[in-house]
Motif scaffolding. Structure first.
Motif, short mmCIF file in Angstrom:
data_model
loop_
_atom_site.label_atom_id
_atom_site.label_comp_id
_atom_site.label_asym_id
_atom_site.label_seq_id
_atom_site.Cartn_x
_atom_site.Cartn_y
_atom_site.Cartn_z
N LEU A 7 0.82 -1.21 0.00
CA LEU A 7 0.00 0.00 0.00
C LEU A 7 0.85 1.26 0.00
N ILE A 8 2.10 1.15 0.45
CA ILE A 8 2.96 2.33 0.52
C ILE A 8 3.19 2.90 -0.88
N ARG A 9 3.50 2.01 -1.83
CA ARG A 9 3.74 2.46 -3.21
C ARG A 9 2.49 3.13 -3.78
N LEU A 10 1.33 2.54 -3.51
CA LEU A 10 0.10 3.13 -4.01
C LEU A 10 -0.18 4.46 -3.35
N GLY A 11 0.12 4.54 -2.04
CA GLY A 11 -0.10 5.80 -1.33
C GLY A 11 0.78 6.91 -1.87
N GLU A 12 2.04 6.57 -2.19
CA GLU A 12 2.95 7.58 -2.73
C GLU A 12 2.45 8.06 -4.10
N SER A 13 2.00 7.12 -4.92
CA SER A 13 1.48 7.50 -6.24
C SER A 13 0.22 8.34 -6.10
N SER A 14 -0.63 7.96 -5.16
CA SER A 14 -1.87 8.70 -4.94
C SER A 14 -1.58 10.12 -4.46
N SER A 15 -0.60 10.28 -3.56
CA SER A 15 -0.22 11.63 -3.09
C SER A 15 0.28 12.48 -4.24
N HIS A 16 1.04 11.86 -5.14
CA HIS A 16 1.53 12.61 -6.30
C HIS A 16 0.36 13.06 -7.16
N MET A 17 -0.62 12.17 -7.35
CA MET A 17 -1.77 12.53 -8.18
C MET A 17 -2.61 13.62 -7.52
N LEU A 18 -2.70 13.62 -6.20
CA LEU A 18 -3.41 14.69 -5.51
C LEU A 18 -2.80 16.04 -5.85
N SER A 19 -1.47 16.09 -5.87
CA SER A 19 -0.80 17.37 -6.18
C SER A 19 -1.06 17.77 -7.63
N VAL A 20 -1.10 16.79 -8.54
CA VAL A 20 -1.40 17.08 -9.95
C VAL A 20 -2.80 17.65 -10.09
N TRP A 21 -3.78 17.02 -9.41
CA TRP A 21 -5.16 17.48 -9.51
C TRP A 21 -5.38 18.82 -8.82
N ALA A 22 -4.59 19.08 -7.78
CA ALA A 22 -4.75 20.34 -7.04
C ALA A 22 -4.16 21.53 -7.78
N ARG A 23 -3.15 21.29 -8.59
CA ARG A 23 -2.38 22.41 -9.16
C ARG A 23 -3.23 23.42 -9.94
N PRO A 24 -4.17 23.01 -10.80
CA PRO A 24 -4.96 24.03 -11.52
C PRO A 24 -5.76 24.92 -10.57
N HIS A 25 -6.27 24.35 -9.48
CA HIS A 25 -7.03 25.13 -8.52
C HIS A 25 -6.12 26.12 -7.77
N LEU A 26 -4.93 25.66 -7.43
CA LEU A 26 -3.98 26.54 -6.74
C LEU A 26 -3.51 27.65 -7.68
N THR A 27 -3.29 27.31 -8.93
CA THR A 27 -2.85 28.32 -9.91
C THR A 27 -3.89 29.43 -10.04
#
Length: 278
Positions: A101-121
């Motif tokens: 689950l650690i590998r999946l969690g790390e990938s999921s955290s990365h995807m959260l940042s990708v999805w958040a970026r347009p809103h933060l911009t």
């Protein structure tokens, strides 16, 4: 960890069913749930989420009680998850969330940042100050994404940085959504160290402020983590993890007028980000 479980669906195959002639598999009891769903997979993810909510370790009887599923069904699902590496059995015979689950969690955290970026911009474009997205991970706040201000003098928070929640706006916004007893227990564990003269170090005063945050719909950090820095944050509603977004900048630029403009923009950004996560 909850966000990782959606990624896990790509790797987990139903232990009870097989696909025949390309047709959709049927559920264990022959009844149908949601269209296109596989009941065993839904149950497996339900068990993982139940364990995550309980701190990551549970016994079979505890899982049966919490899920309402028969013990033989629990045992069958758990053994499959152990074989796949998503659970591990301890010598105590209890089960813990496994290392895969650690590998999946790390990938999921990365995807959260990708999805958040347009809103933060968009927040940076509208307000001119640095925008952040952070998550409560255990007893700490971890910053997962940032879009920096375009001012030459700006606030920069390194992605991956961990801080305690009692001295941050994102931490307050998240904790204001949690039961007070859980908040007080977290504060007891962390000790509420003082970073500046403005840091709140009294649990009673802090929980009073959280009640005000809940009523207002946003939280502030008035130089409590770093002198001269002001931050405004809102929680992300209905998110798979405990998330918040914020803007931060020098106190001289983070005026009352800017805060007044920022709160509805932050609130809308949080709702839009939440919708992207569904």
């Amino acid at each position: 960890m909850r966000a990782a479980f959606r990624d896990l669906r790509l790797n987990f195959r139903d232990p009870e069913s097989t696909e025949k002639s390309g047709c959709a598999v049927t559920e264990e009891n022959g009844s149908k749930g949601r269209s296109g769903s596989v009941q065993s997979i839904e149950r497996a993810f339900g068990l993982l989420e139940t364990m995550a909510d309980a701190g990551g370790m549970m016994g079979l009887s505890q899982l049966a009680t919490a899920s309402g599923l028969p013990l033989p069904t629990i045992h069958r699902l758990v053994r499959t998850l152990v074989d796949l590496g998503y659970l591990r059995q301890e010598q105590s015979r209890q089960y813990v969330l496994g290392p895969r689950l650690i590998r999946l969690g790390e990938s999921s955290s990365h995807m959260l940042s990708v999805w958040a970026r347009p809103h933060l911009t968009r927040l940076v474009d509208e307000l001119g100050e640095s925008a952040n997205m952070a998550m409560l991970d255990g007893d700490q706040i971890v910053y997962l994404a940032q879009v920096p201000s375009r001012h030459s003098m700006r606030m920069f928070t390194e992605v991956g940085r961990r801080v305690l929640p009692h001295c941050t706006a994102v931490g307050k916004a998240i904790l204001a959504q949690q039961p007070e007893a859980e908040v007080r227990e977290l504060l007891r564990r962390t000790g509420m160290p003082q970073h500046t003269d403005a840091t709140i170090t009294d649990p009673g005063k802090f929980t009073e402020q959280l009640r005000a945050v809940e009523e207002a719909g946003y939280a502030t950090d008035e130089g409590e983590q770093e002198l001269g820095v002001r931050c405004i944050a809102v929680a992300v509603p209905d998110a798979p993890s405990k998330l918040a977004i914020s803007i931060s900048g020098p106190a001289g630029r983070m005026t009352g007028e800017l805060v007044h403009r920022a709160v509805p923009l932050l609130t809308q950004a949080a709702k839009s980000f939440s919708a992207d996560l569904r």
